[in-house]
Enzyme design. Structure first.
Site, PDB file in Angstrom:
ATOM      1  N   TYR A 294       0.818  -1.325   0.021  1.00  0.00           N
ATOM      2  CA  TYR A 294      -0.162  -0.089   0.026  1.00  0.00           C
ATOM      3  C   TYR A 294       0.791   1.086   0.122  1.00  0.00           C
ATOM      4  CZ  TYR A 294      -3.521   3.355   1.502  1.00  0.00           C
ATOM      5  OH  TYR A 294      -4.194   4.613   1.773  1.00  0.00           O
TER       6      TYR A 294
ATOM      7  N   ASP B 204       9.513   2.915  -0.331  1.00  0.00           N
ATOM      8  CA  ASP B 204       8.459   3.660   0.399  1.00  0.00           C
ATOM      9  C   ASP B 204       8.650   3.370   1.779  1.00  0.00           C
ATOM     10  OD1 ASP B 204       6.380   4.723   1.480  1.00  0.00           O
ATOM     11  OD2 ASP B 204       4.810   3.500   0.316  1.00  0.00           O
TER      12      ASP B 204
ATOM     13  N   LYS C 161       4.414   9.133   8.600  1.00  0.00           N
ATOM     14  CA  LYS C 161       4.064   8.625  10.045  1.00  0.00           C
ATOM     15  C   LYS C 161       5.232   9.102  10.984  1.00  0.00           C
ATOM     16  CE  LYS C 161       1.162   5.069   8.196  1.00  0.00           C
ATOM     17  NZ  LYS C 161       1.338   4.045   6.979  1.00  0.00           N
TER      18      LYS C 161
HETATM   19  C1  PLP Z   1       0.771   4.559   5.755  1.00  0.00           C
HETATM   20  C2  PLP Z   1       1.332   4.506   4.293  1.00  0.00           C
HETATM   21  C3  PLP Z   1       1.165   5.278   3.293  1.00  0.00           C
HETATM   22  C4  PLP Z   1       0.259   6.511   3.025  1.00  0.00           C
HETATM   23  O1  PLP Z   1       0.327   7.447   4.160  1.00  0.00           O
HETATM   24  P1  PLP Z   1      -0.797   8.364   4.431  1.00  0.00           P
HETATM   25  O2  PLP Z   1      -0.078   9.341   5.171  1.00  0.00           O
HETATM   26  O3  PLP Z   1      -1.813   7.322   5.271  1.00  0.00           O
HETATM   27  O4  PLP Z   1      -1.382   8.953   3.183  1.00  0.00           O
HETATM   28  C5  PLP Z   1       1.916   5.169   2.302  1.00  0.00           C
HETATM   29  N1  PLP Z   1       2.920   4.178   2.198  1.00  0.00           N
HETATM   30  C6  PLP Z   1       3.067   3.065   3.184  1.00  0.00           C
HETATM   31  C7  PLP Z   1       4.030   2.197   2.896  1.00  0.00           C
HETATM   32  C8  PLP Z   1       2.236   3.321   4.235  1.00  0.00           C
HETATM   33  O5  PLP Z   1       2.389   2.548   5.448  1.00  0.00           O
END
Ligand code: PLP
Length: 431
Positions: A145, A240, A268
């Site tokens: 994701y 990511d 995060k």
């Molecule tokens: C949470 C997450 C996202 C998206 O971040 P948001 O702040 O929720 O838009 C993208 N990539 C990874 C790996 C994530 O865990």
């Protein structure tokens, strides 16, 4: 039984105004059943709901709260910043302070741009990779994701996987025609894609350790093989680290596995619990970002002073206390193994996956190495486990396909308490 009367009332009220009563679908308890507690307070490893129930938290706001709830240095930093004004729409000194801190952790991020969410970070990294390579295709992996931008909502993990939908309505197939979704941990599939689309693949984006199909580690040599393949084919490697950055090590998965990506996305933890995302990478690529170059990206609240202050406080604390990562490793090992042992004693089939302080107990024989094997998990069994744990004051992610997190605020006694709760939960499931 704990009562959730007030939470139920608040849920009904929220549903009158907000779709599903939630502002992010992963907060719904549909896949596990039962009522979602409405939370009113957090402190360290603990949460309290609107009915006064107390919980030990293993969600940590889905990753940001590695230092626990209401961590005093973060709260003080936000308070101090707020007294000087909450937003200017102009540059403030704290932006370069956080950028310098982030770069000290992620040396591959030679230049960094702050945004307000992980979604913005990954969406922009894709745009930037296409701008730099002048190519259209991107490779992502099934069950990973990367936020909810159109091009990345293909065979996505997290809430998309939990709801059992392939992508999202409202995304025209023309918009995702350049997104290749391949199985995770399968190098041959990536080699085949480069052979099928020679000179057309702009980038590979991946979670270096997947948290969004439940926890799935990269196989031995997998990340290096992706690094080699992208280099050889003139494509960019986008790691990511929205979830793994500052979580698996101060320098994230790229430090842990010794991989230098072209672009990194963060989120995060870098916001210390406030909304922050970032993308960064090689200076020659980042110099394409407006106003230096032709790739446009902007944000009214980007680099917000409250969010920067929170991020600086959190990241500075992690930098000054590297022992935190050793404690997280030891405590997470004890917790994950302790619960796996209780499951074994209770005759419950389980595969425990863990890297650092991210982990998942999959209710299946395993091994779980990609989306197809994760999807074999018994989600009904997970739902029973989730409800039994919640009833014993243990707050786990309400989906089999989401990693759980440990924070530095969790104590050995918290872990002992959690293992004891799991033992009871398994006995209740058996009986
Ligand atoms: C949470 C997450 C996202 C998206 O971040 P948001 O702040 O929720 O838009 C993208 N990539 C990874 C790996 C994530 O865990």
């Amino acid at each position: 039984m704990r009562t959730l009367t007030e939470s139920r009332r608040l849920q009904a009220r929220a549903e009158a105004f907000i779709p599903g009563g939630v502002n992010s679908p992963v907060r719904a308890f549909r896949s596990v059943g039962g009522d979602a507690p409405f939370l009113v307070r957090g402190s360290g490893s603990r949460l309290w709901d609107a009915d006064g129930n107390e919980y030990l938290d293993y969600v940590g706001s889905w990753g940001p709260l590695i230092l626990g709830h209401a961590f005093p240095p973060v709260v003080e930093a936000i308070t101090r910043a707020a007294q000087n004004g909450t937003s200017f729409g102009a540059s403030t000194p704290s932006e370069a302070d956080l950028a310098e801190l982030v770069q000290s952790a992620f040396p591959a991020a030679e230049k960094i741009r702050f945004v307000s969410s992980g979604t913005e970070a990954t969406m922009t990294a894709i745009r930037l990779a296409r701008a730099f390579t002048n190519r259209k295709y991107i490779i992502k992996f099934e069950g990973c994701y990367h936020g909810h931008a159109d091009a990345l909502l293909v065979k996505a993990g997290s809430g998309v996987a939990t709801l059992g939908i392939p992508g999202s309505a409202g995304v025209p197939e023309e918009v995702v025609q350049f997104t290749l979704a391949l199985p995770y941990n399968d190098i041959a599939a990536v080699e085949q894609a480069f052979a099928n689309f020679p000179g057309q693949i702009a980038a590979i984006i991946l979670e270096p350790v997947v948290g969004n199909m439940g926890l799935v580690p990269p196989g031995h040599g997998y990340l290096q093989a992706l690094r080699d393949l992208t280099t050889r084919n003139g494509a960019l490697l986008i790691i990511d680290e929205v979830m793994t950055g500052f979580r698996l090590a101060f320098g994230g998965a790229q430090e842990l596995y010794g991989i230098r990506p072209d672009l990194t996305t963060l989120g995060k933890i870098i916001g210390g619990g406030l909304p922050v995302g970032a993308y960064g990478g090689r200076a020659d690529i980042m110099n394409l970002v407006a106003p230096l170059g032709p790739m446009y990206q902007a944000g009214t609240l980007s680099g917000n002073p409250l969010a920067m202050a929170a991020g600086i406080a959190a990241v500075t604390h992690l930098k000054e206390h590297p022992e935190i990562y050793k404690h997280l490793e030891a405590n997470s090992t004890a917790l994950v193994q302790g619960i796996a042992i209780e499951a074994h004693h209770a005759g419950i089939t389980m595969t425990a996956n863990r890297v650092g302080s991210m982990f998942t107990w999959f209710f299946c024989p395993g091994p779980v190495t990609d989306w197809d094997s994760a999807a074999k998990a018994d989600t009904a069994a997970f739902g029973r486990f989730h409800r039994a744990m919640l009833d014993r004051g243990i707050y786990l992610p309400p989906s089999q396909f989401e990693a759980a997190f440990l924070s530095a605020a969790h104590t050995e006694s918290d872990i002992g308490h959690t293992i004891a709760a799991a033992k009871e939960a398994f006995a209740a499931a058996a009986g």
